[in-house]
Write a protein that holds these residues in place. Structure first.
Motif, PDB file in Angstrom:
ATOM      1  N   ALA A  19       0.840  -1.207   0.000  1.00 44.59           N
ATOM      2  CA  ALA A  19       0.000   0.000   0.000  1.00 44.59           C
ATOM      3  C   ALA A  19       0.872   1.253   0.000  1.00 44.59           C
ATOM      4  O   ALA A  19       0.607   2.199  -0.752  1.00 44.59           O
ATOM      5  N   GLY A  20       1.921   1.261   0.821  1.00 46.05           N
ATOM      6  CA  GLY A  20       2.813   2.419   0.874  1.00 46.05           C
ATOM      7  C   GLY A  20       3.498   2.686  -0.450  1.00 46.05           C
ATOM      8  O   GLY A  20       3.619   3.840  -0.886  1.00 46.05           O
ATOM      9  N   LEU A  21       3.940   1.625  -1.119  1.00 45.32           N
ATOM     10  CA  LEU A  21       4.589   1.797  -2.421  1.00 45.32           C
ATOM     11  C   LEU A  21       3.612   2.332  -3.463  1.00 45.32           C
ATOM     12  O   LEU A  21       3.965   3.182  -4.288  1.00 45.32           O
ATOM     13  N   LEU A  22       2.373   1.836  -3.423  1.00 48.24           N
ATOM     14  CA  LEU A  22       1.366   2.338  -4.367  1.00 48.24           C
ATOM     15  C   LEU A  22       1.023   3.801  -4.084  1.00 48.24           C
ATOM     16  O   LEU A  22       0.867   4.595  -5.014  1.00 48.24           O
ATOM     17  N   LEU A  23       0.908   4.156  -2.806  1.00 50.18           N
ATOM     18  CA  LEU A  23       0.640   5.546  -2.458  1.00 50.18           C
ATOM     19  C   LEU A  23       1.792   6.452  -2.907  1.00 50.18           C
ATOM     20  O   LEU A  23       1.568   7.523  -3.484  1.00 50.18           O
ATOM     21  N   LEU A  24       3.016   6.018  -2.644  1.00 53.11           N
ATOM     22  CA  LEU A  24       4.194   6.782  -3.067  1.00 53.11           C
ATOM     23  C   LEU A  24       4.232   6.932  -4.585  1.00 53.11           C
ATOM     24  O   LEU A  24       4.453   8.027  -5.113  1.00 53.11           O
ATOM     25  N   SER A  25       4.002   5.830  -5.285  1.00 46.83           N
ATOM     26  CA  SER A  25       4.003   5.876  -6.742  1.00 46.83           C
ATOM     27  C   SER A  25       2.911   6.807  -7.258  1.00 46.83           C
ATOM     28  O   SER A  25       3.127   7.578  -8.193  1.00 46.83           O
ATOM     29  N   GLY A  26       1.747   6.737  -6.631  1.00 48.90           N
ATOM     30  CA  GLY A  26       0.656   7.616  -7.041  1.00 48.90           C
ATOM     31  C   GLY A  26       1.019   9.082  -6.890  1.00 48.90           C
ATOM     32  O   GLY A  26       0.781   9.895  -7.789  1.00 48.90           O
ATOM     33  N   ILE A  27       1.621   9.413  -5.774  1.00 46.46           N
ATOM     34  CA  ILE A  27       2.005  10.807  -5.525  1.00 46.46           C
ATOM     35  C   ILE A  27       3.067  11.267  -6.516  1.00 46.46           C
ATOM     36  O   ILE A  27       2.974  12.362  -7.077  1.00 46.46           O
ATOM     37  N   THR A  28       4.075  10.440  -6.763  1.00 44.84           N
ATOM     38  CA  THR A  28       5.143  10.872  -7.672  1.00 44.84           C
ATOM     39  C   THR A  28       4.687  10.881  -9.128  1.00 44.84           C
ATOM     40  O   THR A  28       5.207  11.670  -9.922  1.00 44.84           O
ATOM     41  N   HIS A  29       3.718  10.033  -9.478  1.00 42.43           N
ATOM     42  CA  HIS A  29       3.154  10.110 -10.828  1.00 42.43           C
ATOM     43  C   HIS A  29       2.477  11.474 -11.028  1.00 42.43           C
ATOM     44  O   HIS A  29       2.670  12.120 -12.065  1.00 42.43           O
ATOM     45  N   VAL A  30       1.678  11.874 -10.076  1.00 42.78           N
ATOM     46  CA  VAL A  30       0.964  13.152 -10.191  1.00 42.78           C
ATOM     47  C   VAL A  30       1.936  14.330 -10.090  1.00 42.78           C
ATOM     48  O   VAL A  30       1.745  15.359 -10.748  1.00 42.78           O
ATOM     49  N   ALA A  31       3.011  14.175  -9.314  1.00 41.93           N
ATOM     50  CA  ALA A  31       3.993  15.255  -9.162  1.00 41.93           C
ATOM     51  C   ALA A  31       4.663  15.622 -10.481  1.00 41.93           C
ATOM     52  O   ALA A  31       5.167  16.747 -10.626  1.00 41.93           O
ATOM     53  N   GLN A  32       4.639  14.719 -11.447  1.00 41.06           N
ATOM     54  CA  GLN A  32       5.221  15.023 -12.755  1.00 41.06           C
ATOM     55  C   GLN A  32       4.559  16.231 -13.405  1.00 41.06           C
ATOM     56  O   GLN A  32       5.183  16.927 -14.206  1.00 41.06           O
ATOM     57  N   LEU A  33       3.294  16.458 -13.071  1.00 44.52           N
ATOM     58  CA  LEU A  33       2.584  17.604 -13.655  1.00 44.52           C
ATOM     59  C   LEU A  33       3.269  18.920 -13.310  1.00 44.52           C
ATOM     60  O   LEU A  33       3.292  19.845 -14.120  1.00 44.52           O
ATOM     61  N   ALA A  34       3.852  18.996 -12.127  1.00 42.02           N
ATOM     62  CA  ALA A  34       4.549  20.217 -11.713  1.00 42.02           C
ATOM     63  C   ALA A  34       5.864  20.402 -12.470  1.00 42.02           C
ATOM     64  O   ALA A  34       6.331  21.525 -12.646  1.00 42.02           O
ATOM     65  N   VAL A  35       6.446  19.301 -12.918  1.00 47.49           N
ATOM     66  CA  VAL A  35       7.749  19.367 -13.579  1.00 47.49           C
ATOM     67  C   VAL A  35       7.607  19.491 -15.092  1.00 47.49           C
ATOM     68  O   VAL A  35       8.265  20.321 -15.722  1.00 47.49           O
ATOM     69  N   TYR A  36       6.739  18.670 -15.682  1.00 45.29           N
ATOM     70  CA  TYR A  36       6.653  18.589 -17.149  1.00 45.29           C
ATOM     71  C   TYR A  36       5.395  19.209 -17.722  1.00 45.29           C
ATOM     72  O   TYR A  36       5.129  19.083 -18.902  1.00 45.29           O
ATOM     73  N   ARG A  37       4.586  19.820 -16.920  1.00 39.09           N
ATOM     74  CA  ARG A  37       3.349  20.474 -17.331  1.00 39.09           C
ATOM     75  C   ARG A  37       2.345  19.475 -17.886  1.00 39.09           C
ATOM     76  O   ARG A  37       2.266  18.371 -17.432  1.00 39.09           O
ATOM     77  N   HIS A  38       1.635  19.877 -18.913  1.00 32.72           N
ATOM     78  CA  HIS A  38       0.484  19.092 -19.337  1.00 32.72           C
ATOM     79  C   HIS A  38       0.652  18.439 -20.706  1.00 32.72           C
ATOM     80  O   HIS A  38      -0.266  18.454 -21.529  1.00 32.72           O
ATOM     81  N   GLU A  39       1.785  17.825 -20.945  1.00 31.60           N
ATOM     82  CA  GLU A  39       1.947  17.041 -22.165  1.00 31.60           C
ATOM     83  C   GLU A  39       1.058  15.804 -22.052  1.00 31.60           C
ATOM     84  O   GLU A  39       0.772  15.324 -20.959  1.00 31.60           O
ATOM     85  N   ALA A  40       0.640  15.268 -23.178  1.00 34.11           N
ATOM     86  CA  ALA A  40      -0.295  14.132 -23.178  1.00 34.11           C
ATOM     87  C   ALA A  40       0.251  12.943 -22.399  1.00 34.11           C
ATOM     88  O   ALA A  40      -0.472  12.316 -21.613  1.00 34.11           O
ATOM     89  N   ASN A  41       1.529  12.615 -22.597  1.00 39.29           N
ATOM     90  CA  ASN A  41       2.076  11.443 -21.896  1.00 39.29           C
ATOM     91  C   ASN A  41       2.183  11.682 -20.396  1.00 39.29           C
ATOM     92  O   ASN A  41       2.073  10.753 -19.604  1.00 39.29           O
ATOM     93  N   VAL A  42       2.351  12.927 -19.990  1.00 36.09           N
ATOM     94  CA  VAL A  42       2.407  13.258 -18.563  1.00 36.09           C
ATOM     95  C   VAL A  42       1.009  13.148 -17.953  1.00 36.09           C
ATOM     96  O   VAL A  42       0.847  12.642 -16.840  1.00 36.09           O
ATOM     97  N   LEU A  43       0.001  13.592 -18.681  1.00 35.44           N
ATOM     98  CA  LEU A  43      -1.378  13.468 -18.198  1.00 35.44           C
ATOM     99  C   LEU A  43      -1.765  12.000 -18.036  1.00 35.44           C
ATOM    100  O   LEU A  43      -2.422  11.629 -17.058  1.00 35.44           O
ATOM    101  N   GLY A  44      -1.348  11.163 -18.979  1.00 42.85           N
ATOM    102  CA  GLY A  44      -1.622   9.732 -18.861  1.00 42.85           C
ATOM    103  C   GLY A  44      -0.943   9.130 -17.650  1.00 42.85           C
ATOM    104  O   GLY A  44      -1.559   8.342 -16.901  1.00 42.85           O
ATOM    105  N   ALA A  45       0.296   9.498 -17.430  1.00 47.31           N
ATOM    106  CA  ALA A  45       1.024   8.989 -16.265  1.00 47.31           C
ATOM    107  C   ALA A  45       0.374   9.470 -14.971  1.00 47.31           C
ATOM    108  O   ALA A  45       0.248   8.706 -14.002  1.00 47.31           O
ATOM    109  N   ALA A  46      -0.059  10.726 -14.942  1.00 51.53           N
ATOM    110  CA  ALA A  46      -0.724  11.249 -13.745  1.00 51.53           C
ATOM    111  C   ALA A  46      -2.033  10.513 -13.489  1.00 51.53           C
ATOM    112  O   ALA A  46      -2.394  10.250 -12.335  1.00 51.53           O
ATOM    113  N   GLY A  47      -2.733  10.151 -14.554  1.00 54.12           N
ATOM    114  CA  GLY A  47      -3.961   9.361 -14.402  1.00 54.12           C
ATOM    115  C   GLY A  47      -3.678   8.009 -13.780  1.00 54.12           C
ATOM    116  O   GLY A  47      -4.408   7.561 -12.879  1.00 54.12           O
TER     117      GLY A  47
END
Length: 130
Positions: A19-47
């Motif tokens: 559960a902790g690894l999934l929560l961590l992964s979820g947070i860092t996936h969404v954190a990409q939006l702050a770094v790479y903005r809203h490119e399509a592949n970044v939005l998919g990863a954030a999803g």
């Protein structure tokens, strides 16, 4: 008289780690939006990250379908992450997330195998895999 409340058995360490690894992964996936903005592949990863976070919460809440989802979706996400790294967007997040998936998937499969191996007629107080 009121019956005493039964507290559930503690979640096994492996399930808590998953559960902790999934929560961590979820947070860092969404954190990409702050770094790479809203490119399509970044939005998919954030999803995918939002879904991973929800699966992590579901494991903590002992939702039965959480383990199969924790095995299947990170497998798909890991494959897409490799594709993304080599063909769309070379970035350290992709490496990090694939590395996490390489731990998450076997851990989820192991927990599912433990749960399946647990005897159906086990006593009520016996520890469970999840």
């Amino acid at each position: 008289m009121n019956a005493p409340l039964r507290t559930p058995s503690p979640l096994p360490r492996a399930a808590t780690a998953l559960a902790g690894l999934l929560l961590l992964s979820g947070i860092t996936h969404v954190a990409q939006l702050a770094v790479y903005r809203h490119e399509a592949n970044v939005l998919g990863a954030a999803g995918f990250g939002a879904v991973y976070f929800m699966i992590g919460v579901a494991i903590l809440r002992r939702w039965p379908a959480a383990l199969p989802l924790a095995a299947v979706l990170p497998t798909v996400g890991g494959l897409l992450g490799v594709f993304r790294f080599f063909f769309l967007h070379t970035n350290p997040f992709s490496v990090w997330h694939v590395a996490l998936d390489l731990v998450i998937v076997p851990l989820a499969v192991t927990l599912m195998a433990r749960r399946r191996a647990q005897a159906p007629d086990a006593p009520a107080g016996a520890p469970s895999a999840l």
